[in-house]
Design an enzyme around this catalytic site. Structure first.
Site, PDB file in Angstrom:
ATOM      1  N   LYS A  23       0.434 -25.056  -1.490  1.00  0.00           N
ATOM      2  CA  LYS A  23      -0.580 -24.134  -0.973  1.00  0.00           C
ATOM      3  C   LYS A  23      -1.981 -24.525  -1.453  1.00  0.00           C
ATOM      4  O   LYS A  23      -2.921 -24.577  -0.655  1.00  0.00           O
ATOM      5  CB  LYS A  23      -0.225 -22.711  -1.438  1.00  0.00           C
ATOM      6  N   SER A  24      -2.119 -24.806  -2.726  1.00  0.00           N
ATOM      7  CA  SER A  24      -3.443 -25.153  -3.259  1.00  0.00           C
ATOM      8  C   SER A  24      -4.015 -26.389  -2.573  1.00  0.00           C
ATOM      9  O   SER A  24      -5.193 -26.435  -2.212  1.00  0.00           O
ATOM     10  CB  SER A  24      -3.344 -25.428  -4.771  1.00  0.00           C
ATOM     11  N   ARG A 124      -8.849  -7.175  -5.758  1.00  0.00           N
ATOM     12  CA  ARG A 124      -8.855  -8.227  -6.790  1.00  0.00           C
ATOM     13  C   ARG A 124     -10.274  -8.549  -7.250  1.00  0.00           C
ATOM     14  O   ARG A 124     -11.237  -8.434  -6.499  1.00  0.00           O
ATOM     15  CB  ARG A 124      -8.112  -9.465  -6.261  1.00  0.00           C
ATOM     16  N   SER A 169      -9.178 -20.453 -15.054  1.00  0.00           N
ATOM     17  CA  SER A 169      -8.940 -20.205 -13.629  1.00  0.00           C
ATOM     18  C   SER A 169      -9.401 -21.385 -12.792  1.00  0.00           C
ATOM     19  O   SER A 169     -10.583 -21.724 -12.764  1.00  0.00           O
ATOM     20  CB  SER A 169      -9.690 -18.949 -13.177  1.00  0.00           C
ATOM     21  N   ASP A 317       1.676 -19.223 -11.688  1.00  0.00           N
ATOM     22  CA  ASP A 317       2.280 -18.575 -10.509  1.00  0.00           C
ATOM     23  C   ASP A 317       3.804 -18.471 -10.609  1.00  0.00           C
ATOM     24  O   ASP A 317       4.438 -17.875  -9.740  1.00  0.00           O
ATOM     25  CB  ASP A 317       1.925 -19.364  -9.244  1.00  0.00           C
ATOM     26  N   ARG A 389       5.704 -13.737  -4.287  1.00  0.00           N
ATOM     27  CA  ARG A 389       6.465 -14.382  -5.362  1.00  0.00           C
ATOM     28  C   ARG A 389       7.426 -13.408  -6.047  1.00  0.00           C
ATOM     29  O   ARG A 389       8.481 -13.816  -6.557  1.00  0.00           O
ATOM     30  CB  ARG A 389       5.524 -15.041  -6.362  1.00  0.00           C
TER      31      ARG A 389
HETATM   32  C1  S3P Z   1      -4.983 -21.381  -7.426  1.00  0.00           C
HETATM   33  C2  S3P Z   1      -5.283 -21.039  -8.715  1.00  0.00           C
HETATM   34  C3  S3P Z   1      -4.569 -19.981  -9.462  1.00  0.00           C
HETATM   35  C4  S3P Z   1      -3.258 -19.611  -8.793  1.00  0.00           C
HETATM   36  C5  S3P Z   1      -3.402 -19.456  -7.316  1.00  0.00           C
HETATM   37  C6  S3P Z   1      -3.900 -20.741  -6.676  1.00  0.00           C
HETATM   38  C7  S3P Z   1      -5.764 -22.457  -6.766  1.00  0.00           C
HETATM   39  O1  S3P Z   1      -5.385 -18.831  -9.518  1.00  0.00           O
HETATM   40  O2  S3P Z   1      -2.749 -18.413  -9.347  1.00  0.00           O
HETATM   41  O3  S3P Z   1      -2.170 -19.100  -6.726  1.00  0.00           O
HETATM   42  O4  S3P Z   1      -5.343 -22.941  -5.692  1.00  0.00           O
HETATM   43  O5  S3P Z   1      -6.817 -22.831  -7.311  1.00  0.00           O
HETATM   44  P1  S3P Z   1      -6.427 -18.550 -10.732  1.00  0.00           P
HETATM   45  O6  S3P Z   1      -7.509 -19.539 -10.637  1.00  0.00           O
HETATM   46  O7  S3P Z   1      -6.915 -17.158 -10.472  1.00  0.00           O
HETATM   47  O8  S3P Z   1      -5.605 -18.667 -11.976  1.00  0.00           O
END
Ligand code: S3P
Length: 434
Positions: A23-24, A124, A169, A317, A389
């Site tokens: 996904k990222s 959020r 983050s 995650d 999840r």
């Molecule tokens: C992500 C970063 C994480 C993760 C999210 C995807 C990303 O979040 O929990 O599912 O793609 O950069 P945080 O940056 O809030 O930890």
């Protein structure tokens, strides 16, 4: 009508499974492909609602994107300054990654855009991006307490900053770096602990210079991106459910193909191994600038552990799945230093504690983590609170439950794992929809 899963108890996991694309990386391929000069071809793209929300946002800003067609996407890049003001609000759906990364990327565009999302996303915290972007010169308005919708207004220009991230983050790091592409001078981010570095890797793959020195990463604004083809690995965060399922269910032996094993994402492998899991990596190679492997997981008795805090951002995650592993382990598992779990798609500490306790498992939430004592548990009704999840983790719990588990509110599994029920059934989970 909400979608529920009904999962019959017992069974084991086997065969070979390729879970959907990361996904990222899928989000980032659309973002950088859109801003590049030339045509970017993406394969293995995640056709989940989150990544599609990002795709739709760029289409709304004038980018021609073909697909997705069986994971193939063709992006006709418009260059760093080719985006157009969207005619309407950009809807990020359930996706925090879309909203936070887009905030950074749009901050320096010179047009106004509004970002909104579903009920979960509108709860959020966005101040974590509004504050650093504001100090770069961005003008971002939000609802009360920095909640979405966000209105990103046109400004004269951004300037680089040297930012010490208050929370580990990757979304905030990426938002600041993407704004930094449009800022005068150098933009640097220092993280308290390593987080996923897909933005940095993909910027480099698109020919943008990224200065990396330990926990500090910098970009100099004013450069350009050159189109580059991207092969997206299978998402380790989706594979994690099968790692846990196979570990806890006697008789399991499963092969998870093409899984991304970027060192900033493999916390779940390390935690499960500490617990005694039998995970082996095969056929290690590189796919589109990212390391991948096939992962074989065989059933093994698990032991409770104290999870090292430095692994938390590397498995951020995967804790819903790790909690299910802990409920099946001998002895106590203790997680601390994970308060970020409370501001994910749901409060993952409370919601998982409630879910496990509804099944009769012993789970004690703490402000920044959880204590779980493994043992036998029953079937029952649990609520996922619309968190993909949570739904998939509790589904795997059925492999060792005393009765069927019904999980309510599962439609959002389509945000990250389209086809989960079909694939899980093929692998041996007795799961149906209602
Ligand atoms: C992500 C970063 C994480 C993760 C999210 C995807 C990303 O979040 O929990 O599912 O793609 O950069 P945080 O940056 O809030 O930890």
């Amino acid at each position: 009508m909400t979608l529920s899963y009904v999962v019959e108890p017992g069974g084991s996991l086997g065969g070979m499974v390729r879970v959907p694309g990361d996904k990222s990386i899928s989000h980032r391929s659309i973002m950088l492909g859109s801003l590049a000069q030339g045509v970017t071809r993406v394969s293995g793209f995640l056709e989940g609602e989150d990544a599609l929300a990002t795709m739709n946002a760029f289409r709304a800003m004038g980018v021609r994107i073909e697909g997705p067609d069986r994971g193939e996407v063709v992006i006709h890049g418009v260059g760093m300054h080719g985006l157009k003001a969207p005619a309407g609000v950009l809807d990020c759906g359930n996706s925090g990654t879309s909203m936070r990364l887009l905030s950074g990327l749009l901050a320096g565009q010179g047009f106004e855009a509004t970002l909104t999302g579903d009920d979960s996303l509108r709860q959020r915290p966005m101040n974590r991006v509004i504050v650093p972007l504001g100090s770069m010169g961005a003008d971002i308005g939000a609802a009360e307490n920095g909640r979405p919708p966000l209105v990103i207004r046109a400004v004269e220009g951004l300037h680089g900053i040297d930012y010490l991230l208050p929370v580990a983050s990757a979304q905030v790091k990426s938002a600041v770096l993407l704004a930094g592409l449009y800022a005068a001078g150098r933009t640097c981010v220092t993280e308290p602990a390593p987080t996923r570095d897909h933005t940095e890797r993909m910027l480099e793959a698109f020919g943008y210079r990224v200065e990396r020195d330990g926990k500090r990463v910098c970009v100099v604004g004013g450069g350009r991106l050159l189109a580059s083809d991207i092969a997206v690995p299978a998402d380790i965060s989706s594979a994690a459910f099968f790692m846990v399922g196979a570990s806890i269910a006697p008789g399991s032996d499963i092969l998870l193909a093409d899984v991304g094993i970027n060192p900033t994402r493999i916390g779940v492998i390390e935690i499960l191994r500490l617990m005694g899991a039998d995970l082996t990596l095969h056929n290690q190679r590189k796919l589109g600038g990212e390391p991948v492997a096939d992962i074989r997981v065989r059933h093994a008795p698990l032991n409770g552990v104290r999870i090292p805090e430095e692994l938390v951002p590397l498995a951020i995650d995967e804790f819903p799945a790790v909690f299910v592993a802990a409920a099946n382990a001998r002895g106590e598992t203790i997680l601390s230093g994970a308060e970020e779990l409370r501001v994910k798609e749901s409060d993952r500490i409370q919601v998982m504690a409630d879910g496990l306790r509804a099944l009769g498992a012993q789970a004690e939430p703490t402000p920044d983590g959880m204590r779980i004592r493994g043992g036998a548990y029953q079937g029952g009704q649990v609520a996922s609170h619309g968190d993909h999840r949570i739904a998939m983790a509790l589904a795997m719990a059925a492999l060792n439950a005393g009765g069927p588990i019904t999980i309510r509110d599962c439609a959002n599994v389509a945000t990250s794992f389209p086809g989960f029920v079909g694939l899980a059934n093929t692998a041996g989970l007795r799961i149906g929809e209602r």
